[in-house]
Design a protein around this motif. Structure first.
Motif, PDB file in Angstrom:
ATOM      1  N   SER A   1      45.859  44.092  30.875  1.00 33.80           N
ATOM      2  CA  SER A   1      46.502  44.887  31.920  1.00 33.80           C
ATOM      3  C   SER A   1      46.598  46.360  31.508  1.00 33.80           C
ATOM      4  O   SER A   1      47.037  46.682  30.402  1.00 33.80           O
ATOM      5  CB  SER A   1      47.904  44.342  32.207  1.00 33.80           C
ATOM      6  N   GLY A   2      46.146  47.232  32.405  1.00 32.03           N
ATOM      7  CA  GLY A   2      46.164  48.659  32.134  1.00 32.03           C
ATOM      8  C   GLY A   2      44.927  49.157  31.412  1.00 32.03           C
ATOM      9  O   GLY A   2      44.695  50.367  31.335  1.00 32.03           O
ATOM     10  N   LYS A   3      44.135  48.230  30.888  1.00 29.52           N
ATOM     11  CA  LYS A   3      42.912  48.623  30.163  1.00 29.52           C
ATOM     12  C   LYS A   3      41.671  48.497  31.034  1.00 29.52           C
ATOM     13  O   LYS A   3      40.653  49.149  30.772  1.00 29.52           O
ATOM     14  CB  LYS A   3      42.749  47.773  28.904  1.00 29.52           C
ATOM     15  N   ILE A   4      41.721  47.639  32.050  1.00 26.89           N
ATOM     16  CA  ILE A   4      40.625  47.484  33.005  1.00 26.89           C
ATOM     17  C   ILE A   4      41.218  47.495  34.412  1.00 26.89           C
ATOM     18  O   ILE A   4      42.429  47.325  34.586  1.00 26.89           O
ATOM     19  CB  ILE A   4      39.812  46.186  32.775  1.00 26.89           C
ATOM     20  N   GLY A   5      40.369  47.677  35.418  1.00 26.79           N
ATOM     21  CA  GLY A   5      40.849  47.725  36.790  1.00 26.79           C
ATOM     22  C   GLY A   5      41.385  46.393  37.277  1.00 26.79           C
ATOM     23  O   GLY A   5      41.143  45.343  36.671  1.00 26.79           O
ATOM     24  N   ALA A   6      42.092  46.437  38.402  1.00 24.56           N
ATOM     25  CA  ALA A   6      42.721  45.225  38.948  1.00 24.56           C
ATOM     26  C   ALA A   6      41.678  44.174  39.306  1.00 24.56           C
ATOM     27  O   ALA A   6      41.896  42.972  39.101  1.00 24.56           O
ATOM     28  CB  ALA A   6      43.549  45.589  40.175  1.00 24.56           C
ATOM     29  N   GLY A   7      40.544  44.610  39.843  1.00 25.37           N
ATOM     30  CA  GLY A   7      39.502  43.658  40.216  1.00 25.37           C
ATOM     31  C   GLY A   7      38.926  42.946  39.005  1.00 25.37           C
ATOM     32  O   GLY A   7      38.762  41.716  39.011  1.00 25.37           O
ATOM     33  N   ALA A   8      38.610  43.699  37.963  1.00 25.52           N
ATOM     34  CA  ALA A   8      38.071  43.098  36.742  1.00 25.52           C
ATOM     35  C   ALA A   8      39.096  42.181  36.094  1.00 25.52           C
ATOM     36  O   ALA A   8      38.748  41.112  35.575  1.00 25.52           O
ATOM     37  CB  ALA A   8      37.642  44.186  35.772  1.00 25.52           C
ATOM     38  N   LEU A   9      40.356  42.568  36.148  1.00 29.55           N
ATOM     39  CA  LEU A   9      41.418  41.741  35.573  1.00 29.55           C
ATOM     40  C   LEU A   9      41.521  40.413  36.315  1.00 29.55           C
ATOM     41  O   LEU A   9      41.650  39.351  35.693  1.00 29.55           O
ATOM     42  CB  LEU A   9      42.750  42.495  35.622  1.00 29.55           C
ATOM     43  N   HIS A  10      41.453  40.458  37.647  1.00 29.61           N
ATOM     44  CA  HIS A  10      41.514  39.223  38.430  1.00 29.61           C
ATOM     45  C   HIS A  10      40.359  38.302  38.075  1.00 29.61           C
ATOM     46  O   HIS A  10      40.552  37.089  37.867  1.00 29.61           O
ATOM     47  CB  HIS A  10      41.476  39.562  39.929  1.00 29.61           C
ATOM     48  N   ALA A  11      39.135  38.861  38.001  1.00 34.26           N
ATOM     49  CA  ALA A  11      37.960  38.048  37.694  1.00 34.26           C
ATOM     50  C   ALA A  11      38.026  37.500  36.273  1.00 34.26           C
ATOM     51  O   ALA A  11      37.643  36.340  36.024  1.00 34.26           O
ATOM     52  CB  ALA A  11      36.693  38.870  37.885  1.00 34.26           C
ATOM     53  N   ALA A  12      38.507  38.307  35.338  1.00 32.38           N
ATOM     54  CA  ALA A  12      38.627  37.844  33.949  1.00 32.38           C
ATOM     55  C   ALA A  12      39.641  36.710  33.836  1.00 32.38           C
ATOM     56  O   ALA A  12      39.403  35.708  33.143  1.00 32.38           O
ATOM     57  CB  ALA A  12      39.028  39.005  33.038  1.00 32.38           C
ATOM     58  N   LYS A  13      40.774  36.836  34.521  1.00 32.14           N
ATOM     59  CA  LYS A  13      41.794  35.777  34.491  1.00 32.14           C
ATOM     60  C   LYS A  13      41.262  34.496  35.124  1.00 32.14           C
ATOM     61  O   LYS A  13      41.514  33.397  34.619  1.00 32.14           O
ATOM     62  CB  LYS A  13      43.053  36.254  35.231  1.00 32.14           C
ATOM     63  N   ALA A  14      40.515  34.641  36.214  1.00 30.91           N
ATOM     64  CA  ALA A  14      39.932  33.463  36.859  1.00 30.91           C
ATOM     65  C   ALA A  14      38.958  32.760  35.923  1.00 30.91           C
ATOM     66  O   ALA A  14      38.860  31.524  35.916  1.00 30.91           O
ATOM     67  CB  ALA A  14      39.214  33.864  38.150  1.00 30.91           C
ATOM     68  N   THR A  15      38.258  33.542  35.110  1.00 28.46           N
ATOM     69  CA  THR A  15      37.285  32.959  34.185  1.00 28.46           C
ATOM     70  C   THR A  15      37.968  32.246  33.025  1.00 28.46           C
ATOM     71  O   THR A  15      37.635  31.095  32.711  1.00 28.46           O
ATOM     72  CB  THR A  15      36.336  34.055  33.649  1.00 28.46           C
ATOM     73  N   VAL A  16      38.919  32.900  32.380  1.00 34.70           N
ATOM     74  CA  VAL A  16      39.556  32.267  31.216  1.00 34.70           C
ATOM     75  C   VAL A  16      40.433  31.089  31.624  1.00 34.70           C
ATOM     76  O   VAL A  16      40.727  30.216  30.791  1.00 34.70           O
ATOM     77  CB  VAL A  16      40.382  33.289  30.395  1.00 34.70           C
ATOM     78  N   SER A  17      40.846  31.019  32.879  1.00 30.27           N
ATOM     79  CA  SER A  17      41.691  29.895  33.312  1.00 30.27           C
ATOM     80  C   SER A  17      40.897  28.612  33.524  1.00 30.27           C
ATOM     81  O   SER A  17      41.483  27.529  33.650  1.00 30.27           O
ATOM     82  CB  SER A  17      42.435  30.256  34.604  1.00 30.27           C
TER      83      SER A  17
END
Length: 273
Positions: free
Chosen positions: A72-88
Motif C-alpha cells: 500500500s502506497g508503493k503501487i497504484g490502487a489497481g495494481a494493488l487490487h490485482a496483486a491481492k487477488a493473485t496472492v489470495s
C-alpha cells in the motif's frame, strides 16, 4: 499447466479484469503492468516474502492483507487490487506465485497494446525477436546472463528495439531479459506470445517452410488449422532452406512435420534399423 494452477491463475486474472472493467479507460495499463511486474520481481527475489505469500496454511484473505500492508502506497490502487487477488489464490509453491504475478503483469501490457490497436504488431515483434535470440548465441548469452546488471540488459534491448518496435514490445522483452525464476529469454518470449494469442482467442502456429508461402497458401493453411482446432489460428512463418520442401507446423507441444527433410530422416532410420 495442471488444473489446480489453472484455477488459481483464472482467479488471479479475474482480479486484473475487475480493475480493467471498472477503470473506464482511465488507468494507464502499461504502468499497471510495470507495477505488477515489480511485485513479481520482489516475490521472486525475496524467499521469505514468497513463502509467506504462498503459504497454503494461511487463508487467502490473510495473505491478501499481508500484501496490502506491504504494498500500500508503493503501487497504484489497481495494481494493488490485482496483486491481492493473485496472492489470495492457492498456489502449490513460490514458483507458481511468481509465475502468476508475471503472467498478470504481461496481460496488462498486452491489454495496453490491444487498446492502442497494436497487439498484432507486438505479437509479431515478440516472435521475430525470439527467433533472432535463438539464432544468435552471443545475444542469447548477453540476455541470459543472470549476473549482468538489470540496466545493462535494458539498455541492450533498447538499442536493439526502440527505433521501430512498439513500446509494449520493448517493455516485454526487457522483462523477459531480466526474468523471474531464471527462465531462458526465448522460452519466456514464447510464453508471452501464447498469452497474446489467448487474449485474442487465438492459437499460434509456427510454420517452418523452405520457401515463403503465397498469401493464398497461408490463408488456406490457417483455415484448415482453424477448423481442426476450433479456434482462430495465427501463423508465424519461418523460412528454413534445410527443410528442403513441405512444411512443419508447431502449435504448443503438438508438431505436424511434413517436411522432406523429416521424411528423409525417417527413411534413413528405417534403413539403419
Amino acid at each position: 499447466m495442471d488444473s489446480a494452477y489453472r484455477r488459481s491463475l483464472h482467479g488471479a486474472r479475474e482480479g486484473l479484469q475487475e480493475v480493467l472493467q471498472h477503470d473506464g479507460g482511465a488507468i494507464d495499463t502499461s504502468r499497471l503492468g510495470e507495477e505488477l511486474w515489480a511485485v513479481a520481481r520482489l516475490v521472486d527475489s525475496n524467499a521469505v516474502l514468497a513463502r509467506t505469500l504462498a503459504d497454503p496454511s494461511r487463508e487467502g484473505s490473510e495473505r491478501a492483507a499481508i500484501a496490502q500492508r506491504l504494498l500500500s502506497g508503493k503501487i497504484g490502487a489497481g495494481a494493488l487490487h490485482a496483486a491481492k487477488a493473485t496472492v489470495s489464490q492457492r498456489w502449490s509453491g513460490v514458483t507458481d506465485l511468481a509465475t502468476a504475478l508475471e503472467r498478470v503483469s504481461v496481460e496488462a501490457q498486452l491489454v495496453h497494446a490491444q487498446r492502442a490497436g497494436r497487439l498484432d504488431q507486438v505479437e509479431d515483434e515478440l516472435f521475430r525477436f525470439s527467433r533472432i535470440v535463438e539464432s544468435t548465441p552471443d545475444l542469447q548469452s548477453a540476455l541470459g546472463d543472470r549476473r549482468a546488471p538489470v540496466e545493462a540488459k535494458r539498455s541492450l534491448v533498447g538499442r536493439l528495439l526502440s527505433v521501430k518496435a512498439a513500446p509494449e514490445t520493448v517493455t516485454l522483452v526487457e522483462q523477459a531479459a531480466v526474468g523471474v525464476r531464471g527462465s531462458r529469454v526465448e522460452r519466456t518470449l514464447t510464453a508471452y506470445i501464447e498469452q497474446a494469442a489467448e487474449l485474442q482467442d487465438q492459437v499460434t502456429a509456427v510454420v517452418t517452410t523452405a520457401v515463403p508461402l503465397r498469401p493464398d497458401q497461408e490463408e488456406s493453411l490457417r483455415s484448415t488449422l482453424s477448423r481442426q482446432y476450433g479456434r482462430a489460428v495465427r501463423t508465424n512463418v519461418v523460412i528454413d532452406p534445410d527443410v528442403v520442401g513441405g512444411i512443419r507446423v508447431e502449435i504448443g507441444d503438438e508438431v505436424i512435420d511434413g517436411t522432406v527433410s523429416h521424411r528423409l530422416d525417417q527413411a534413413r532410420r528405417l534403413m539403419a534399423g
